[in-house]
Design a protein around this motif. Structure first.
Motif, PDB file in Angstrom:
ATOM      1  N   GLY A 124     -14.438  -1.604  -1.668  1.00  0.00           N
ATOM      2  CA  GLY A 124     -13.793  -2.572  -2.548  1.00  0.00           C
ATOM      3  C   GLY A 124     -13.414  -3.858  -1.836  1.00  0.00           C
ATOM      4  O   GLY A 124     -12.511  -4.562  -2.284  1.00  0.00           O
ATOM      5  N   VAL A 125     -14.089  -4.145  -0.735  1.00  0.00           N
ATOM      6  CA  VAL A 125     -13.790  -5.350   0.039  1.00  0.00           C
ATOM      7  C   VAL A 125     -15.064  -5.791   0.759  1.00  0.00           C
ATOM      8  O   VAL A 125     -15.912  -4.958   1.097  1.00  0.00           O
ATOM      9  CB  VAL A 125     -12.645  -5.078   1.050  1.00  0.00           C
ATOM     10  N   VAL A 136      -4.150  -0.313   3.588  1.00  0.00           N
ATOM     11  CA  VAL A 136      -5.114   0.230   2.635  1.00  0.00           C
ATOM     12  C   VAL A 136      -4.504   1.378   1.839  1.00  0.00           C
ATOM     13  O   VAL A 136      -3.486   1.962   2.241  1.00  0.00           O
ATOM     14  CB  VAL A 136      -6.397   0.738   3.349  1.00  0.00           C
ATOM     15  N   TYR A 155     -12.834   6.278  -1.047  1.00  0.00           N
ATOM     16  CA  TYR A 155     -12.703   5.366   0.073  1.00  0.00           C
ATOM     17  C   TYR A 155     -11.272   4.831   0.089  1.00  0.00           C
ATOM     18  O   TYR A 155     -10.488   5.112  -0.828  1.00  0.00           O
ATOM     19  CB  TYR A 155     -13.722   4.210  -0.012  1.00  0.00           C
ATOM     20  N   THR A 157      -9.112   1.262   0.094  1.00  0.00           N
ATOM     21  CA  THR A 157      -9.307  -0.134  -0.288  1.00  0.00           C
ATOM     22  C   THR A 157      -8.056  -0.937   0.074  1.00  0.00           C
ATOM     23  O   THR A 157      -6.964  -0.366   0.146  1.00  0.00           O
ATOM     24  CB  THR A 157      -9.637  -0.224  -1.798  1.00  0.00           C
TER      25      THR A 157
END
Ligand code: ZN
Length: 160
Positions: A124-125, A136, A155, A157
Motif C-alpha cells: 500500500g505504499v 506501520v 502486509y 502498510t
C-alpha cells in the motif's frame, strides 16, 4: 562398477531422464508457542510472551527468555502496529520469478515488544516511500479467509 558418462552422452541425450513428481505429504508440529501464535493470527490477534523476570515482551512468542534463561509463559495481546526495522525491495520472488512490481519484505518491530519482531511484507505504499522507522499497521485478510498462518496478515502498510 559402471561406465562413466562422457560429456557427449549428456549432450546427445543418450542418458535416460525421467520426469518424476513425487507425491509427498508432510506435517509438522508447530510447538506450543508458535501454535498459539498462529491460532491468534487466525483470530486477528498478534500474541507475544512476556518474561515475568525481566519484563521483556517478544513476538513471535517463546516459552523461555533467552536473556534470563527462565520460563516465559505469560501471554500478551499485542497491537498490530509497529515500525519498519529494515527492509528490502525485491524484483525477484522466493521462487525466482521476476516481477515488475517489487515485493518489499521487512522486519517489523511490533509495538510493545522489546527488540522483537518478524519478517513480513510492506504494501500500500510506493517502494521509494518506504523508510526505516516508518510506522506501520497490519492489513488483515477477512476473518473468513484466515487459516492460522503468518499470511493471515496480508502486509503492513504505513500508519496514517
Ligand atoms: Zn527475561
Amino acid at each position: 562398477m559402471g561406465t562413466s558418462l562422457k560429456e557427449d552422452d549428456i549432450e546427445r541425450q543418450k542418458v535416460l531422464t525421467v520426469a518424476y513428481r513425487p507425491k509427498v505429504k508432510y506435517a509438522w508440529a508447530t510447538g506450543i508457542a508458535i501454535g498459539r501464535f498462529l491460532m491468534g493470527l487466525r483470530a486477528g490477534e498478534i500474541l507475544g510472551t512476556k518474561c515475568e523476570h525481566c519484563g521483556r515482551v517478544v513476538v513471535p512468542p517463546r516459552t523461555f527468555c533467552e536473556w534470563c534463561f527462565k520460563e516465559s509463559n505469560t501471554w500478551v495481546k499485542l497491537p498490530d502496529t509497529g515500525i519498519v526495522n529494515t527492509f528490502s525491495i525485491c524484483y525477484i520472488t522466493a521462487d525466482t520469478t521476476r516481477v515488475k512490481t517489487p515485493l518489499i519484505p521487512a522486519v517489523i518491530g511490533i509495538d510493545s515488544t522489546t527488540n522483537a519482531g518478524f519478517l513480513h511484507l510492506i504494501g500500500g505504499v510506493k517502494p521509494e516511500d518506504v523508510r526505516i522507522d516508518m510506522r506501520v499497521k497490519a492489513v488483515w485478510l477477512d476473518a473468513s479467509e484466515r487459516k492460522g498462518s503468518i499470511t493471515d496478515i496480508k502486509y503492513f502498510t504505513p500508519l496514517k
